[in-house]
Design an enzyme around this catalytic site. Sequence first.
Site, short mmCIF file in Angstrom:
data_model
loop_
_atom_site.label_atom_id
_atom_site.label_comp_id
_atom_site.label_asym_id
_atom_site.label_seq_id
_atom_site.Cartn_x
_atom_site.Cartn_y
_atom_site.Cartn_z
N GLY A 1 127.29 51.09 23.85
CA GLY A 1 127.89 50.07 23.00
C GLY A 1 126.97 48.97 22.54
CB ILE B 1 128.59 58.25 23.78
CG1 ILE B 1 128.11 58.10 22.34
CG2 ILE B 1 128.80 59.72 24.12
CD1 ILE B 1 126.64 58.45 22.15
CG PHE C 1 128.50 56.85 17.63
CD1 PHE C 1 127.68 57.61 18.47
CD2 PHE C 1 128.70 57.30 16.33
CE1 PHE C 1 127.09 58.78 18.01
CE2 PHE C 1 128.12 58.48 15.87
CZ PHE C 1 127.31 59.22 16.72
CB CYS C 2 124.77 53.24 20.58
SG CYS C 2 125.57 51.75 21.22
CB THR C 3 124.16 55.51 25.11
OG1 THR C 3 123.19 56.24 24.37
CG2 THR C 3 124.43 56.22 26.43
#
Length: 299
Positions: free
Chosen positions: A182, A207, A178-180
Amino acid sequence: MVMPWTIFAFYKFLDLPQFERLRDPLLAFCEEEDICGSVLLASEGINGTVAGREDAIARFRGYLEADLGMGPIDGKFATSEKKPFRRTKVKLKSEIVHLGRPDLNPAAAPMGTYVEPVDWNRLIADPEVRVIDTRNDFEFQVGTFSRAENPHTEKFSDFPDYVNKALDPAKDRKVAMFCTGGIRCEKATALLKEKGFAEVYHLKGGILKYFEDVPEADSLWRGECFVFDDRVTVDQTLAPGRTECCRGCWNPIRPEDKLDPRYEEGVTCPACADKKSPERIAAARERERQRKLQIARQK
């Protein structure tokens, strides 16, 4: 009544072989619509965070989708009472997110399986799944998911080294990333698929989309989420967070850090002061001076 600014964060991997030709018309459109922020263009697609009045952002999105022929573009929306960016920039890059692999475009390469935010908790609760935070170390320190591993990267281009050293496709059969918003985990999944990992998953929309779709009472997130604008962080309601970060290196700042003689607002903190050359410190001081001047003009 002054209308708030609408912040639009977006990206799309697609084939843009003549992306250089898009820079000037896109910049002209933004300036005409009083849209500020940054847009990156590369042969692998587009990535940006911009702000403007709500109707201007709607026209901007339509311009990308129809006039520039990019097709549907999803994104995250937020509002700000004050102008969140000082100017408008449209930059040409080798990658819209720098992994050091301009040849690895998720639009053409195999990539991982999207996981909807409402299904994410069940996936990362599985003990057989390795949960990897693809963001940088300072972002991890502000907040992350339960069970998430920190790759301890200073920049995204460090991530391939982490994969080579810490992950094994023969042993790590299930990997969730995951990341901020996508974009980083989308490219990271393409990297893992290329290396032969069997089951690779990534959080659709990142997120921020998880915060939108999952009630805080059910959330497995801990802390706040770093964002690359003047809000610095947001909480799980997407309201501006309480975390302060050094604008010189973006590491979180504790109250005691401000008492350290190496701390200089907007320039250095104990984590970065000894790592910066006099030239970089001078540049940071000038950037901070310009930021404060901009704030004063808006009052």
